[in-house]
Design a protein around this motif. Structure first.
Motif, short mmCIF file in Angstrom:
data_model
loop_
_atom_site.label_atom_id
_atom_site.label_comp_id
_atom_site.label_asym_id
_atom_site.label_seq_id
_atom_site.Cartn_x
_atom_site.Cartn_y
_atom_site.Cartn_z
N GLU A 133 42.23 -6.90 -12.30
CA GLU A 133 40.79 -6.66 -12.19
C GLU A 133 40.21 -7.25 -10.91
O GLU A 133 39.37 -6.63 -10.26
CB GLU A 133 40.08 -7.21 -13.43
N LEU A 134 40.67 -8.44 -10.53
CA LEU A 134 40.21 -9.05 -9.28
C LEU A 134 40.69 -8.24 -8.08
O LEU A 134 39.93 -8.01 -7.12
CB LEU A 134 40.73 -10.49 -9.17
N ARG A 135 41.93 -7.77 -8.10
CA ARG A 135 42.46 -6.96 -7.00
C ARG A 135 41.64 -5.68 -6.85
O ARG A 135 41.39 -5.22 -5.74
CB ARG A 135 43.94 -6.65 -7.21
N ALA A 136 41.23 -5.08 -7.97
CA ALA A 136 40.43 -3.85 -7.91
C ALA A 136 39.10 -4.11 -7.21
O ALA A 136 38.58 -3.22 -6.52
CB ALA A 136 40.20 -3.32 -9.33
N LEU A 137 38.56 -5.30 -7.35
CA LEU A 137 37.29 -5.63 -6.71
C LEU A 137 37.45 -6.07 -5.25
O LEU A 137 36.59 -5.79 -4.41
CB LEU A 137 36.57 -6.76 -7.47
N LEU A 138 38.55 -6.75 -4.95
CA LEU A 138 38.68 -7.41 -3.65
C LEU A 138 39.55 -6.68 -2.63
O LEU A 138 39.34 -6.82 -1.43
CB LEU A 138 39.23 -8.83 -3.84
N VAL A 139 40.54 -5.94 -3.10
CA VAL A 139 41.47 -5.28 -2.18
C VAL A 139 41.05 -3.84 -2.00
O VAL A 139 40.93 -3.10 -2.97
CB VAL A 139 42.93 -5.38 -2.70
N GLU A 140 40.85 -3.45 -0.78
CA GLU A 140 40.40 -2.09 -0.51
C GLU A 140 41.54 -1.18 -0.16
O GLU A 140 42.53 -1.50 0.34
CB GLU A 140 39.39 -2.11 0.63
#
Length: 140
Positions: A133-140
């Motif tokens: 979930e964090l990667r979905a928000l932070l990694v483009e």
């Protein structure tokens, strides 16, 4: 006599089950206030927060991801590099100080690591789901 033994057995079971659930303070905590904003910046190292924001999150769904990821992270000492990936500033509004947290974002399928900016060097690990979930928000 059987009642006394039964009573002590019951009390012992409660004590043992309480110990197995973990000691208080093993999970990261936030203030008991509404989180209004999470600001993310590229970290420049531990012990300080980069004030140059990359992203600011104010929407409820994103804030919930950060809150859940932080509050379910469990204290576990892990080897981390000196420079975290990100600095998080968790803001509760003007009336309260923000929480400054370092984030070492986990690779896909791995947990992430969090640490309070001001602390004794304790690290906390998230779940793999929280990392996703964090990667979905932070990694483009």
């Amino acid at each position: 006599m059987k009642r006394i033994k039964g009573f002590f057995l019951l009390v012992s079971a409660f004590i043992i089950s309480g110990c197995q659930n973990g000691l208080p303070g093993e999970e990261m905590v936030l203030l008991d206030e509404k989180v209004v904003e999470v600001t993310i910046s590229k970290s420049m190292g531990t012990g300080d927060i980069n004030m140059e924001a990359l992203k600011t999150f104010k929407d409820e769904s994103s804030l919930k991801v950060f809150e859940t990821s932080i509050q379910t992270a469990v204290k576990k000492q892990v080897e981390v590099s000196e420079i975290p990936d990100y600095d998080l500033a968790v803001s509760y509004g003007d009336e309260f100080p923000a929480h400054a947290i370092h984030l070492w974002l986990g690779e896909e399928g791995k947990p992430s690591t969090l640490a309070y900016m001001v602390g004794e060097g304790e690290t906390y690990t998230t779940t793999v789901k929280a990392t996703e979930e964090l990667r979905a928000l932070l990694v483009e």
